[in-house]
Design a protein around this motif. Structure first.
Motif, PDB file in Angstrom:
ATOM      1  N   ILE A 228     -11.246  67.817  53.669  1.00 59.28           N
ATOM      2  CA  ILE A 228     -12.157  66.788  54.159  1.00 59.28           C
ATOM      3  C   ILE A 228     -11.746  66.425  55.579  1.00 59.28           C
ATOM      4  CG2 ILE A 228     -12.986  64.432  53.854  1.00 59.28           C
ATOM      5  CD1 ILE A 228     -12.577  64.713  50.884  1.00 59.28           C
ATOM      6  N   GLN A 229     -12.704  66.505  56.518  1.00 54.07           N
ATOM      7  CA  GLN A 229     -12.458  66.111  57.908  1.00 54.07           C
ATOM      8  C   GLN A 229     -13.201  64.803  58.168  1.00 54.07           C
ATOM      9  OE1 GLN A 229     -10.357  67.878  59.388  1.00 54.07           O
ATOM     10  NE2 GLN A 229     -10.492  70.008  58.659  1.00 54.07           N
ATOM     11  N   GLN A 230     -12.627  63.964  59.027  1.00 53.42           N
ATOM     12  CA  GLN A 230     -13.283  62.699  59.312  1.00 53.42           C
ATOM     13  C   GLN A 230     -13.480  62.505  60.807  1.00 53.42           C
ATOM     14  OE1 GLN A 230     -10.182  59.825  57.854  1.00 53.42           O
ATOM     15  NE2 GLN A 230     -10.652  58.782  59.771  1.00 53.42           N
ATOM     16  N   LYS A 231     -14.571  61.839  61.155  1.00 57.92           N
ATOM     17  CA  LYS A 231     -14.901  61.518  62.530  1.00 57.92           C
ATOM     18  C   LYS A 231     -14.165  60.230  62.908  1.00 57.92           C
ATOM     19  CE  LYS A 231     -19.111  60.569  65.292  1.00 57.92           C
ATOM     20  NZ  LYS A 231     -19.214  61.781  66.111  1.00 57.92           N
ATOM     21  N   GLN A 232     -14.023  60.014  64.204  1.00 53.39           N
ATOM     22  CA  GLN A 232     -13.426  58.763  64.663  1.00 53.39           C
ATOM     23  C   GLN A 232     -14.280  57.588  64.179  1.00 53.39           C
ATOM     24  OE1 GLN A 232     -10.590  58.154  66.361  1.00 53.39           O
ATOM     25  NE2 GLN A 232     -10.063  60.325  66.279  1.00 53.39           N
ATOM     26  N   PRO A 233     -13.649  56.460  63.799  1.00 45.21           N
ATOM     27  CA  PRO A 233     -14.444  55.305  63.340  1.00 45.21           C
ATOM     28  C   PRO A 233     -15.352  54.768  64.447  1.00 45.21           C
ATOM     29  CG  PRO A 233     -12.139  55.084  62.717  1.00 45.21           C
ATOM     30  CD  PRO A 233     -12.205  56.239  63.670  1.00 45.21           C
ATOM     31  N   ILE A 234     -16.534  54.308  64.039  1.00 48.03           N
ATOM     32  CA  ILE A 234     -17.501  53.722  64.970  1.00 48.03           C
ATOM     33  C   ILE A 234     -17.539  52.224  64.713  1.00 48.03           C
ATOM     34  CG2 ILE A 234     -19.903  53.710  65.726  1.00 48.03           C
ATOM     35  CD1 ILE A 234     -20.140  56.574  64.727  1.00 48.03           C
ATOM     36  N   SER A 235     -17.481  51.453  65.781  1.00 50.71           N
ATOM     37  CA  SER A 235     -17.497  49.991  65.678  1.00 50.71           C
ATOM     38  C   SER A 235     -18.896  49.489  65.988  1.00 50.71           C
ATOM     39  CB  SER A 235     -16.470  49.380  66.637  1.00 50.71           C
ATOM     40  OG  SER A 235     -16.575  47.971  66.632  1.00 50.71           O
ATOM     41  N   VAL A 236     -19.411  48.622  65.129  1.00 54.17           N
ATOM     42  CA  VAL A 236     -20.738  48.035  65.321  1.00 54.17           C
ATOM     43  C   VAL A 236     -20.595  46.518  65.226  1.00 54.17           C
ATOM     44  CG1 VAL A 236     -23.060  47.800  64.397  1.00 54.17           C
ATOM     45  CG2 VAL A 236     -21.946  50.033  64.370  1.00 54.17           C
ATOM     46  N   LYS A 237     -21.190  45.849  66.252  1.00 53.09           N
ATOM     47  CA  LYS A 237     -21.171  44.387  66.240  1.00 53.09           C
ATOM     48  C   LYS A 237     -22.597  43.894  66.399  1.00 53.09           C
ATOM     49  CE  LYS A 237     -19.162  40.300  68.444  1.00 53.09           C
ATOM     50  NZ  LYS A 237     -18.266  39.773  69.509  1.00 53.09           N
ATOM     51  N   VAL A 238     -23.027  43.060  65.457  1.00 57.07           N
ATOM     52  CA  VAL A 238     -24.387  42.513  65.504  1.00 57.07           C
ATOM     53  C   VAL A 238     -24.287  41.045  65.900  1.00 57.07           C
ATOM     54  CG1 VAL A 238     -26.501  42.061  64.215  1.00 57.07           C
ATOM     55  CG2 VAL A 238     -25.156  44.106  63.722  1.00 57.07           C
ATOM     56  N   ILE A 239     -24.949  40.724  67.024  1.00 58.24           N
ATOM     57  CA  ILE A 239     -24.923  39.340  67.517  1.00 58.24           C
ATOM     58  C   ILE A 239     -25.908  38.535  66.679  1.00 58.24           C
ATOM     59  CG2 ILE A 239     -25.309  37.837  69.498  1.00 58.24           C
ATOM     60  CD1 ILE A 239     -24.691  40.259  71.281  1.00 58.24           C
ATOM     61  N   SER A 240     -25.385  37.535  66.006  1.00 60.93           N
ATOM     62  CA  SER A 240     -26.222  36.746  65.090  1.00 60.93           C
ATOM     63  C   SER A 240     -26.926  35.632  65.846  1.00 60.93           C
ATOM     64  CB  SER A 240     -25.379  36.173  63.950  1.00 60.93           C
ATOM     65  OG  SER A 240     -24.315  35.404  64.474  1.00 60.93           O
ATOM     66  N   ALA A 241     -27.597  36.050  66.898  1.00 57.21           N
ATOM     67  CA  ALA A 241     -28.424  35.092  67.633  1.00 57.21           C
ATOM     68  C   ALA A 241     -29.798  35.051  66.976  1.00 57.21           C
ATOM     69  CB  ALA A 241     -28.523  35.505  69.104  1.00 57.21           C
ATOM     70  N   LYS A 242     -30.746  34.483  67.703  1.00 64.97           N
ATOM     71  CA  LYS A 242     -32.111  34.453  67.177  1.00 64.97           C
ATOM     72  C   LYS A 242     -32.569  35.882  66.928  1.00 64.97           C
ATOM     73  CE  LYS A 242     -36.736  32.729  68.180  1.00 64.97           C
ATOM     74  NZ  LYS A 242     -37.601  32.037  69.163  1.00 64.97           N
ATOM     75  N   PRO A 243     -33.081  36.219  65.726  1.00 58.99           N
ATOM     76  CA  PRO A 243     -33.457  37.611  65.417  1.00 58.99           C
ATOM     77  C   PRO A 243     -34.579  38.099  66.318  1.00 58.99           C
ATOM     78  CG  PRO A 243     -34.294  36.104  63.739  1.00 58.99           C
ATOM     79  CD  PRO A 243     -33.381  35.287  64.618  1.00 58.99           C
ATOM     80  N   SER A 244     -34.635  39.422  66.454  1.00 57.56           N
ATOM     81  CA  SER A 244     -35.700  40.037  67.263  1.00 57.56           C
ATOM     82  C   SER A 244     -37.061  39.712  66.662  1.00 57.56           C
ATOM     83  CB  SER A 244     -35.496  41.545  67.305  1.00 57.56           C
ATOM     84  OG  SER A 244     -34.256  41.868  67.879  1.00 57.56           O
ATOM     85  N   ARG A 245     -38.044  39.829  67.519  1.00 60.11           N
ATOM     86  CA  ARG A 245     -39.409  39.594  67.037  1.00 60.11           C
ATOM     87  C   ARG A 245     -39.818  40.691  66.051  1.00 60.11           C
ATOM     88  NH1 ARG A 245     -43.340  38.873  72.007  1.00 60.11           N
ATOM     89  NH2 ARG A 245     -44.752  38.609  70.223  1.00 60.11           N
ATOM     90  N   GLU A 246     -40.620  40.329  65.086  1.00 60.32           N
ATOM     91  CA  GLU A 246     -41.126  41.319  64.131  1.00 60.32           C
ATOM     92  C   GLU A 246     -41.957  42.361  64.882  1.00 60.32           C
ATOM     93  OE1 GLU A 246     -43.217  39.315  61.049  1.00 60.32           O
ATOM     94  OE2 GLU A 246     -41.384  38.679  60.005  1.00 60.32           O
ATOM     95  N   ARG A 247     -41.889  43.635  64.382  1.00 57.21           N
ATOM     96  CA  ARG A 247     -42.569  44.729  65.076  1.00 57.21           C
ATOM     97  C   ARG A 247     -43.067  45.752  64.038  1.00 57.21           C
ATOM     98  NH1 ARG A 247     -37.151  45.030  65.491  1.00 57.21           N
ATOM     99  NH2 ARG A 247     -36.148  46.977  64.779  1.00 57.21           N
TER     100      ARG A 247
END
Length: 1183
Positions: A228-247
């Motif tokens: 089993i080979q693994q990729k480097q970890p990816i960091s994700v940060k979600v800014i909990s500001a006012k959510p985007s407009r519906e689309r």
């Protein structure tokens, strides 16, 4: 060992000559059986039996094994090519070939590299009859490369934005399996919002604050190398500001409005659409120019992936995925083209021919594009191979004519297109072999009467022999309706009878010779139990005997075995088995049960059972015993939530010790007035700690028990109400069955009030598809026992659970059961319906099973509809009455009994599930052969004359064929009911009236009349009639009677009678003195010719009796049937002259007794006069 024959036809015929049963076969190819003795003598070209796969990916850490196994006679030798050139294994020390095999072993574990041996390998197996070759085997080592080092920047997004995390795994061989996990090796949760694509990337339709993490890791698993080979970890940060407009939705993959997909026939077609949007879009699929195939379509990855299994050219077309949310809808069209690597319609098969015969090899592949066919012989392209005048190539067929032994070879057919190839070996083996019978000689078959008997005759020869069966040394007639000859030579007697016993001879013939084999068949009487063991009741300490008398065939030795409760008898001396008896002494309570007698022979077994009940011995007279008095003074103490202590005072035991107390309770809240068993305690206890259930208003009573019986119940205790609690159990008998094709009916057995443990009893019903990724769907319902789920797909397995709850809480997690949504009618009719007519009243129907997925329900079986369209002997059609036979389960054949001979029948087959019947198969028609006719409907005799009678009749009501003629047999009957000579007369079938001439006047005749078809004679009808009387002779007899009425004549007769009486008295006196009376002396000196043994040619009548006449021979009867005079018939007795039996006096006192009495009816022929004697004639002869 049986051999497989492929004849063009077979037939079974019966006749009167010695050749009785024939297996009729057209010349065809022969398959050589794998009989060891046979294979020692027969030469056979090589056949590849095992080889490695075409695309062979190996583990570079292990030795390389390339398989190539073949059979042939003589054993073949092996050679290899690598990349098209000869591979000399002797020059490479790392390569060895297994002894007696072509399998290569390349030792790379000690030294060497797997990459060195990459290439295309092909094996050749060769002997003197030809050469077979393997597929091209491509050897490639597995590769599991590492991920390239890369620096991944953290991803920062606002709440609601879309996101794609790329995986891009290294290219391995074979491709790796992709999955996403975190640092703790826990799979990342996926949903309609977050899912993994087919390319391994992780797609977010919109991100949420909880998606923030630093360890999104893509893993690649390489199965061949178990790494089993693994990729480097990816960091994700979600800014909990006012959510985007519906689309509205937008596709993340694929891009654009259209795309194209190509797939190969037989593979799994996978189409993917992943969309982003806010709120999360939902995906739907349709096929623009048709419907999605039922039973082959599946949805994966929360319906984002459409899969169609076993894809075919018919699945080509345009597929549309639709993404929809509250703000809009978008479409993407995928054009699918299905290509096909070559696949077989008809692969060439091995051909065994005899010199001078013809045959062909057919190679019929298909594919898209259409494959190109090339032929090879012994591994060499046929264009450059040596010429063979017996062979001619015609496209996909090689035609052989007038083959000789030099024509033997192995042919290869190669079918290829741009997507792959097929290679098939098929040999032509020219053999000239006389017949051989492979079944051991003089085999003894023993069969129980009324069961099938199978006599084997496995055979081989080239050309293919025909098989004949004989019975007895000179051959005896075998009726075709009771013998069945199978293609493998086996003779079957469907219902063997005692007269089936005998010696049967199997004869196999071809133009090179004849082989014979004898088999002995013995029919045994079935084993029967004629005296069965009987139900017995015995007191403790007594003795009981069971009887089991067995009647069996005297040549079989039965073994009698006794069982108790279907197990062996206890190892105890009290049990004695003697011949047909079982005796049990000193019977105890444990000896009660079911005793079974089992009679076994080597051929069958039977059994019979009886029950033994053990009771207490009758007590000796003593003080009066009775049931106990009821307990009293009940008291409840130690009140707890789930227990209470009950105490009581016992009543009088009435001279029989109390053995136990039974405690009962009443729940006045839920089931007032009903008493239930709580527990039991020994007869010496007066207290009991009772376990209680929540939310029950208890009251108790106690019953005492002794050896006599139960007491009356005690008075009721005080009430005790326990506290409510959550249910401690769930409903039972949970089932899921659909009542309609689009619903699922979930049922269960609800808890009773006692089990509810509290108020507000309800049920939480949950379900989900067993094979889907859907979450559980749940609903809470009132205290009912059923819930219906609507809108389900047809006959899909569901997981179901039902959990109880009340106002306090939930019951424990319930067990999961599996059910099915509703069934629908089957879609497909059984195919390939075949009818084999066994005889004139029986046919066998075969069919191919329908695919399981097309049944759309639980398979109940197959149903055969058949009806007689028309009798072949009738011009007009009858009212059609359809008959139905149902065969349970997955049977693919069945018998149609009770058919009418010589009739035209129609039959079709339907599959049946729980919903009903599927469509009918195409009608198949068949005709039954002729049978014997029924008796003529009537037979009348009209217009009698002095010398003729006219017969009129109606034809048989059931001719069962074409009538060929009628047979009339008749014979005269004289006044003593003796039968005269039998006349046999044939009458044309078109007649219904016949005049018999030249008959005797005033004579009774008996007629036997029956019809015939080509199948034989039918049942007969009988009739009797009398010709008219000659008036002249009647007048003379009348005048003689008038003389007998004159007074002087009467006086004369009285005088004669007196003289005879005196004579009889004298004879009686002399007999008492031991002497002989004159009549006896005269009889001794001159035997009466009336009672002398008759010669064979004297034409004496046999004796006749009516159907009702079954009287025994009387002592005064004439010569017995063996034409000898018995000793007792010559004793001095008036009975010998008829007195007291059939003797009688006429009006004038003359004696007219007869010497002959009546016999049992037996056929006889004679030419005596049939004129009935009259009293006048008897008198005249006496005078």
């Amino acid at each position: 060992m049986q051999i497989k024959i492929m004849p063009k036809k077979k037939c079974l015929s019966a006749g009167r000559g010695p050749l009785i049963v024939f297996l009729c076969q057209m010349i065809s190819a022969v398959e050589v059986p794998l009989d060891p003795k046979l294979l020692e003598d027969l030469v056979q070209p090589p056949t590849i039996t095992q080889q490695s796969p075409k695309d062979y990916i190996i583990d570079p850490r292990e030795n390389i094994v390339i398989q190539c196994e073949a059979k042939g006679k003589p054993p073949p030798s092996f050679s290899w090519t690598r990349n098209g050139t000869h591979f000399d294994i002797d020059k490479d020390p790392l390569v060895t070939m297994n002894p007696g095999s072509g399998t290569l072993v390349i030792n790379i574990m000690s030294e060497g590299k797997a990459e060195t041996y990459e290439g295309v390998y092909q094996c050749t197996a060769r002997n003197e009859r030809g050469a077979a070759i393997s597929n091209n085997i491509v050897i490639r080592p597995s590769r599991s490369p590492l991920w390239t080092k890369e620096k991944l920047e953290p991803m920062i997004l606002r709440n609601g934005q879309p996101l794609v995390l790329p995986c891009r795994p290294p290219i391995g061989l074979p491709p790796p399996i992709i999955f996403w996990m975190d640092n703790s090796f826990q799979r990342l949760p996926q949903s309609e919002r977050v899912s993994q694509g087919l390319n391994g990337d992780l797609y977010f339709s919109n991100v949420l604050p909880e998606d923030t993490r630093e360890d999104y890791i893509c893993y690649a698993r390489f199965n061949h190398t178990q790494t089993i080979q693994q990729k480097q970890p990816i960091s994700v940060k979600v800014i909990s500001a006012k959510p985007s407009r519906e689309r509205p939705p937008t596709f993340l993959t694929p891009e654009g409005n259209t795309s194209h997909k190509e797939e190969l026939r037989g593979n799994v077609l996978s189409l993917e659409c992943i969309a982003e949007g806010l709120p999360t879009p939902i995906i739907h699929w349709i096929k623009e120019d048709g419907t999605l195939p039922i039973n082959r379509t599946f949805y994966k990855n929360f319906r984002k992936t459409l899969q169609i299994i076993h894809v075919s050219e018919a699945d080509s077309g345009k597929y549309q995925c639709i993404a929809k949310n509250a703000l809009g809808v978008i479409h993407h069209t995928i054009s699918v083209t299905v290509k096909a690597a070559p696949y077989w319609i008809m692969a060439p098969r091995n051909l065994v021919l005899s010199p001078g015969e013809d045959g062909s090899l057919i190679c019929r592949p298909n594919g898209n594009p259409k494959p190109k066919i090339s032929w090879l012989t012994n591994g060499v392209p046929i264009e450059i191979a040596s010429d063979d005048p017996s062979r001619k190539i015609d496209g996909d067929t090689i035609i052989f004519s007038n083959v000789q032994e030099r024509s033997s070879a192995v042919y290869q057919c190669n079918a290829s297109n741009e997507y792959g190839y097929l290679l098939a070996n098929a040999f032509v083996n020219v053999l000239a072999e006389p017949p051989r019978i492979l079944t051991p000689a003089n085999t003894l078959y023993q069969v129980i009467a009324n069961r099938p008997a199978l006599l084997d005759c496995a055979f081989f020869g080239s050309p293919l022999p025909t098989v004949e069966w004989f019975k007895g040394a000179k051959g005896s007639a075998l009726r075709e309706d009771i013998y069945v000859l199978h293609e493998n030579g086996t003779l079957e007697i469907p219902v063997a009878q005692k007269d089936s016993t005998g010696t049967y001879t199997c004869v196999a013939r071809n133009k090179l010779g004849v082989a014979k084999n004898e088999a002995r068949l013995e029919i045994k009487d079935p084993t029967r139990i004629i005296k069965q063991p009987e139900y017995a009741v015995v007191q403790r300490g007594g003795t009981v005997s069971f009887e089991c008398k067995v009647k069996h065939d005297h040549t079989l030795i039965p073994t009698i075995m006794w069982l108790k409760d279907n197990r062996e008898l206890p190892d105890d001396r009290r049990f004695t088995v003697d011949k047909d008896h079982l005796e049990v002494a000193d019977v105890g309570d444990d000896d009660g049960g079911t005793y079974t007698c089992v009679a076994n022979t080597t051929l069958d077994n039977v059994s019979a059972s009886a029950v033994l009940s053990v009771v207490a011995p009758t007590p000796t007279p003593a003080p009066i015993y009775d049931v106990p008095n009821p307990p009293f003074d009940l008291e409840l103490t130690n009140h707890l939530n789930k227990s209470v202590q009950l105490s009581w005072t016992p009543g009088d035991d009435n001279n029989s010790p109390i053995t136990k107390f039974i405690i009962e309770y009443e729940d006045s809240m839920h089931e007032a007035g009903l008493w239930h068993h709580q527990t039991e305690v020994s007869g010496i206890q007066t207290t009991a700690q009772l376990k209680l259930s929540p939310y029950v208003n208890y009251s108790f009573r106690v019953v005492a028990v002794n050896g006599i019986g139960r007491s009356m119940p005690s008075e009721v205790s005080e009430h005790y109400l326990t506290k409510a609690a959550e249910p401690d159990k769930n409903p039972t008998t949970v089932e899921g069955l659909g009542s309609e094709p689009d619903n699922l009916v979930i049922t269960w057995k609800p808890l009773n009030g006692f089990e509810s443990n509290g108020p507000g009893l309800q049920y939480k019903v949950s379900w989900r598809q067993k094979d889907g990724d859907d979450e559980w769907t749940s609903v809470v319902v009132a205290n009912v026992s059923k819930y219906i789920v609507s809108g389900t797909p047809t006959f899909v397995p569901y997981l179901i659970k039902v959990q109880a709850l009340n106002d306090v809480g939930f019951a424990p997690e319930p067990a999961v059961v599996m059910g099915h949504s509703g069934e629908d009618l089957p879609m497909v009719a059984p195919g390939n319906v075949r009818v084999n007519v066994v005889n004139s009243t029986l046919a066998e129907v075969h069919w191919d099973p329908v695919p399981l997925k097309s049944i759309r329900g639980h398979l109940q079986g197959y149903r055969i509809y058949y009806w007689k369209a028309q009798s072949l002997s009738e011009r007009s059609k009858r009212h059609i009455e359809k008959k139905i036979l149902t065969f349970q389960g997955s049977k693919t054949h069945g018998m149609l009994p009770g058919l009418e001979p010589f009739s035209h029948y129609t039959v079709n087959v339907r599959v049946v599930n729980g919903k009903g019947e599927g469509p009918a198969s195409p009608d198949r028609v068949f005709n039954t052969p002729e049978g014997v006719p029924s008796a003529p409907s009537s037979l009348k005799v009209v217009n009698p004359t002095l010398d003729s009678l006219t017969l009129e009749w109606d034809p048989p009501s059931h001719p069962n064929g074409i009538l060929t003629e009628y047979t009339l047999k008749y014979q005269p009957i004289n006044s003593t009911h003796e039968l005269g000579p039998l006349v046999d007369l044939k009458i044309p079938a078109n007649k219904t009236r016949w005049i018999l001439k030249n008959l005797n006047f005033s004579t009774r005749y008996k007629f036997y009349f029956y019809a015939q078809t080509s199948a034989g004679s039918g049942s007969q009808i009988t009739e009797e009639a009398v010709t008219t009387v000659d008036e002249g002779k009647m007048a003379m007899a009348s005048r003689q009677v008038d003389i007998a009425t004159q007074g002087w004549f009467i006086g004369l007769m009285c005088a004669v009678a007196l003289l005879i009486l005196i004579l009889l008295i004298v004879c009686f006196i002399r007999r008492n003195k031991g002497g002989k009376y004159p009549v006896k002396e005269k009889e001794d000196a001159h035997a009466d010719p009336e009672i002398q043994p008759m010669k064979e040619d004297d034409g004496t009548f046999g004796e006749y009796s009516d159907a009702e006449d079954h009287k025994p021979l009387k002592k005064g009867s004439r010569t017995p049937s063996d034409r000898t005079v018995k000793k007792e018939d010559s004793d001095d007795s008036l009975v010998d002259y008829g007195e007291g039996v059939n003797g009688q006096f006429n009006e004038d006192g003359s004696f007219i007794g007869q010497y002959s009495g009546k016999k049992e009816k037996e056929p006889a022929e004679g030419n005596e006069s049939s004129e009935a004697p009259s009293p006048v004639n008897a008198m005249n002869s006496f005078v």
